[in-house]
Write a protein that holds these residues in place. Structure first.
Motif, PDB file in Angstrom:
ATOM      1  N   MET A   1       0.837  -1.202   0.000  1.00 59.28           N
ATOM      2  CA  MET A   1       0.000   0.000   0.000  1.00 59.28           C
ATOM      3  C   MET A   1       0.869   1.249   0.000  1.00 59.28           C
ATOM      4  SD  MET A   1      -2.796   1.076   2.838  1.00 59.28           S
ATOM      5  CE  MET A   1      -2.115   2.630   3.379  1.00 59.28           C
ATOM      6  N   ASP A   2       0.451   2.280  -0.758  1.00 55.72           N
ATOM      7  CA  ASP A   2       1.211   3.531  -0.770  1.00 55.72           C
ATOM      8  C   ASP A   2       1.064   4.269   0.553  1.00 55.72           C
ATOM      9  OD1 ASP A   2       2.146   3.230  -3.262  1.00 55.72           O
ATOM     10  OD2 ASP A   2       0.605   4.454  -4.245  1.00 55.72           O
ATOM     11  N   CYS A   3       2.159   4.879   1.000  1.00 51.37           N
ATOM     12  CA  CYS A   3       2.076   5.707   2.205  1.00 51.37           C
ATOM     13  C   CYS A   3       1.324   6.992   1.858  1.00 51.37           C
ATOM     14  CB  CYS A   3       3.465   6.070   2.701  1.00 51.37           C
ATOM     15  SG  CYS A   3       4.406   4.630   3.179  1.00 51.37           S
ATOM     16  N   PRO A   4       0.637   7.593   2.851  1.00 45.78           N
ATOM     17  CA  PRO A   4      -0.037   8.869   2.573  1.00 45.78           C
ATOM     18  C   PRO A   4       0.989   9.932   2.169  1.00 45.78           C
ATOM     19  CG  PRO A   4      -0.710   7.962   4.700  1.00 45.78           C
ATOM     20  CD  PRO A   4       0.428   7.111   4.218  1.00 45.78           C
ATOM     21  N   HIS A   5       0.618  10.807   1.249  1.00 46.37           N
ATOM     22  CA  HIS A   5       1.534  11.825   0.747  1.00 46.37           C
ATOM     23  C   HIS A   5       1.572  13.057   1.642  1.00 46.37           C
ATOM     24  CE1 HIS A   5       1.784   9.587  -2.936  1.00 46.37           C
ATOM     25  NE2 HIS A   5       0.506   9.746  -3.203  1.00 46.37           N
TER      26      HIS A   5
ATOM     27  N   GLY B   1      -5.337  10.533   4.029  1.00 45.02           N
ATOM     28  CA  GLY B   1      -4.767  10.633   5.376  1.00 45.02           C
ATOM     29  C   GLY B   1      -3.403  11.297   5.400  1.00 45.02           C
ATOM     30  N   GLY B   2      -3.020  11.957   4.304  1.00 41.63           N
ATOM     31  CA  GLY B   2      -1.725  12.634   4.264  1.00 41.63           C
ATOM     32  C   GLY B   2      -1.812  14.051   4.803  1.00 41.63           C
ATOM     33  N   ARG B   3      -0.777  14.837   4.540  1.00 40.62           N
ATOM     34  CA  ARG B   3      -0.729  16.217   5.044  1.00 40.62           C
ATOM     35  C   ARG B   3      -0.558  17.178   3.872  1.00 40.62           C
ATOM     36  NH1 ARG B   3       4.267  16.489   8.451  1.00 40.62           N
ATOM     37  NH2 ARG B   3       3.429  18.464   9.183  1.00 40.62           N
TER      38      ARG B   3
ATOM     39  N   ASP C   1      10.434  20.153   5.631  1.00 42.09           N
ATOM     40  CA  ASP C   1       8.998  19.988   5.886  1.00 42.09           C
ATOM     41  C   ASP C   1       8.527  18.552   5.655  1.00 42.09           C
ATOM     42  OD1 ASP C   1       8.835  22.684   6.465  1.00 42.09           O
ATOM     43  OD2 ASP C   1       8.280  23.266   4.432  1.00 42.09           O
ATOM     44  N   GLY C   2       9.419  17.678   5.236  1.00 35.96           N
ATOM     45  CA  GLY C   2       9.053  16.276   5.034  1.00 35.96           C
ATOM     46  C   GLY C   2       8.124  16.056   3.859  1.00 35.96           C
ATOM     47  N   VAL C   3       8.242  16.919   2.832  1.00 36.41           N
ATOM     48  CA  VAL C   3       7.365  16.786   1.656  1.00 36.41           C
ATOM     49  C   VAL C   3       7.759  15.520   0.882  1.00 36.41           C
ATOM     50  CG1 VAL C   3       6.737  17.849  -0.557  1.00 36.41           C
ATOM     51  CG2 VAL C   3       6.980  19.268   1.504  1.00 36.41           C
ATOM     52  N   THR C   4       6.784  14.702   0.569  1.00 32.91           N
ATOM     53  CA  THR C   4       7.083  13.457  -0.149  1.00 32.91           C
ATOM     54  C   THR C   4       6.631  13.500  -1.605  1.00 32.91           C
ATOM     55  OG1 THR C   4       4.969  12.482   0.504  1.00 32.91           O
ATOM     56  CG2 THR C   4       6.861  12.055   1.946  1.00 32.91           C
ATOM     57  N   LEU C   5       5.726  14.427  -1.929  1.00 36.46           N
ATOM     58  CA  LEU C   5       5.240  14.566  -3.306  1.00 36.46           C
ATOM     59  C   LEU C   5       5.187  16.070  -3.610  1.00 36.46           C
ATOM     60  CD1 LEU C   5       4.082  13.051  -5.801  1.00 36.46           C
ATOM     61  CD2 LEU C   5       1.817  13.338  -4.786  1.00 36.46           C
TER      62      LEU C   5
END
Ligand code: GLU
Length: 280
Positions: free
Chosen positions: A1-5, A36-38, A193-197
């Motif tokens: 499953m993909d982690c929330p972005h 459920g991401g930020r 900021d921990g941006v993943t996308l």
């Protein structure tokens, strides 16, 4: 499953937000929140005299009017020390060099146009900068490539990309008047900021080659990118206030329903990038 972005919207308070900004904010918001991401809001307010800090509150009112929910992260003007520290690291490793050239000198040296303005012809790299004049600091793209080797970054829509510094050349990382340029600041901030996308318009696609290179040089985590197509005005031009597209603030103050507008923009976004849902 993909982690929330973790996505972000990072406007510069140089003018009011318009429909293109709304589309970008909605794209980033919708990629994060339902899963459920930020979704973060970062005000990129280090553009010297062009920056108008009072617009930050207007931007927040615009996003709330569109029905978006976000987390505020520190504005760029509060992060100058981290930019200066990274610049010192790059200086100590000989990866950036001082440049005193003005725009007209660069034009006169026969610079060719790259994907983000003129490609610097390396004048100060070869002859040394004049110590009596204010200097910007430029990335030595050749040395950078020698240190990083070939790099790949991934755009969710366009797929894997070989990082190509020749598209932008020896770009400015430290401005004459500030401890960072857009490229250095945004790369450090997205990591902090921990941006993943990294979600933004396709007009900044070329900049990601530089950002990927900086991540490798500075040992920063590597996100994925999502460059969404731009919303164009009826005449095919990029939307901007100066071309007469009404600002979000003006629409809001005129009593338009922001949530209805947001839904219309979602439909447009879906037409602009029909395959996005499958690739992200
Ligand atoms: N601050 C930039 C702008 O307003 C956006 C930067 C980014 O999304 O990387 O154009």
């Amino acid at each position: 499953m993909d982690c929330p972005h973790v996505t972000r919207f990072a406007p510069s308070p140089n003018g009011h937000l318009h429909l293109g900004h709304a589309l970008s904010a909605i794209a980033a918001h919708d990629l994060a929140r339902p899963g459920g991401g930020r979704f973060l809001l970062r005000i990129e307010d280090i553009d010297g005299p062009r920056s108008r800090p009072e617009l930050a509150d207007e931007f927040r009112a615009d996003l709330a009017w569109l029905g978006l929910e976000w987390e505020d992260v520190p504005a760029q003007s509060t992060r100058l020390a981290s930019y200066a520290a990274a610049a010192e690291t790059l200086k100590a490793r000989g990866l950036i060099y001082p440049c005193t050239c003005t725009r007209s000198e660069i034009e006169a040296a026969g610079a060719r146009e790259g994907s983000d303005g003129l490609i610097y012809p390396g004048t100060c790299k070869h002859r040394g900068a004049d110590p009596a004049r204010p200097a910007a600091w430029r990335l030595d793209a050749e040395k950078a490539l020698a240190q990083t080797g070939p790099l790949v970054w991934e755009d969710a829509l366009a797929g894997p990309q070989a990082a190509d510094m020749s598209l932008l050349g020896d770009i400015v990382l430290v401005r004459k008047d500030l401890p960072a340029s857009y490229h250095l600041a945004v790369t450090l901030d997205d990591a902090a900021d921990g941006v993943t996308l990294v979600t933004r318009g396709a007009d900044l696609f070329g900049a990601s080659h530089v950002h990927r290179t900086l991540q490798a040089l500075l040992g920063l985590p590597v996100p994925r990118w999502h460059h969404h197509p731009l919303l164009l005005a009826d005449d095919g031009q990029k939307l901007a206030k100066r071309r007469g597209s009404p600002s979000l603030a003006a629409r809001r103050e005129a009593g338009e329903d922001g949530r209805v507008l947001a839904q219309q923009l979602r439909v447009q976004l879906c037409h602009l990038e029909p395959d996005a849902a499958a690739s992200i």
